[in-house]
Write an enzyme that holds these catalytic residues in place. Structure first.
Site: not given
Ligand code: G3P
Length: 221
Positions: A85
């Site tokens: 990633k």
């Molecule tokens: O893994 C990346 C993403 O899904 C993070 O989500 O909830 O931290 O905005 P969030």
């Protein structure tokens, strides 16, 4: 649509893998920190052994050379089902192009615009991760971004990049993404569990159990 779980919590991953409905896992530095695990590579190896599908492991460096070194180190020392990633930056896309050309899966993360998604596809990303919840959080429309990316990618069959809907906050994000034809949703464990539920399922099942008991029968004698 493929379902990835968005967590670095091994217990949660094991529980959800047991449903047979999990196609992969995404982690990020924040989720690794939250897991409390002190050895990143061991953590990813453990996850890769639980789930056959792609497991995203994110680089930490932001400059090109150190990011490239980290990415190559992860590829060398982690199982084949890892997806490296990288952030959607010029350095991240340069690393993405090199790894993709060598046949390594790459997930380009922190995508917030259709223009960025075009760049990720041109760099040969396996996945692009648009963050819908974080756009909603600032008053923008996260799902419109998914619609735009799906429309653009469908217009160019040579773009092989899969749309991986990230920063999912609730089941409607998943349903809307599926209607748009997004390839993958990466979903927090609590939201995956919400997908199963409907009050009429619970009510109907209770009624069937009660009525079956009245028959006094057993299916297996
Ligand atoms: O893994 C990346 C993403 O899904 C993070 O989500 O909830 O931290 O905005 P969030």
């Amino acid at each position: 649509m493929k379902f990835f779980v968005d967590t670095a919590d091994v217990k949660e991953i094991k529980d959800l893998a047991a449903t047979g409905l999990l196609d992969g896992v995404t982690t990020n530095p924040s989720l690794v920190a939250k897991s409390g695990h002190s050895n990143f590579l061991d953590l990813i190896r453990e996850i890769c052994a639980i789930v056959d599908g792609p497991v995203s492991a994110e680089v930490a460096a932001t400059d090109y050379e150190p990011m490239r070194e980290e990415a190559l180190y992860l590829v060398k020392n982690l199982p084949r089902n890892v997806a490296i990633k990288v952030p959607l930056t010029p350095a991240g896309l340069k690393v993405c192009k090199e790894l993709s050309e060598k046949g390594t899966m790459v997930n380009v993360t922190l995508c917030f615009s259709p223009a960025q998604a075009i760049l990720a596809a041109k760099a040969g990303a396996t996945f692009v991760s648009p963050f819908v919840g974080r756009l909603d959080d600032i008053g923008e429309n996260g799902m419109q971004l998914i619609a735009d990316i799906c429309e653009i990618y469908m217009a160019y069959p040579n773009f092989k990049t899969e749309v991986l809907v990230a920063s999912v906050r609730h089941p409607q994000h998943v349903v809307q993404a599926a209607k748009m034809g997004a390839h993958v949703s990466t979903i927090p464990p609590a939201v995956i569990r919400q997908l199963f539920g409907h009050p009429l399922t619970d009510k109907g099942l209770a009624q069937f159990v009660a009525d079956w008991a009245k028959t006094g029968q057993k299916i297996i004698p």
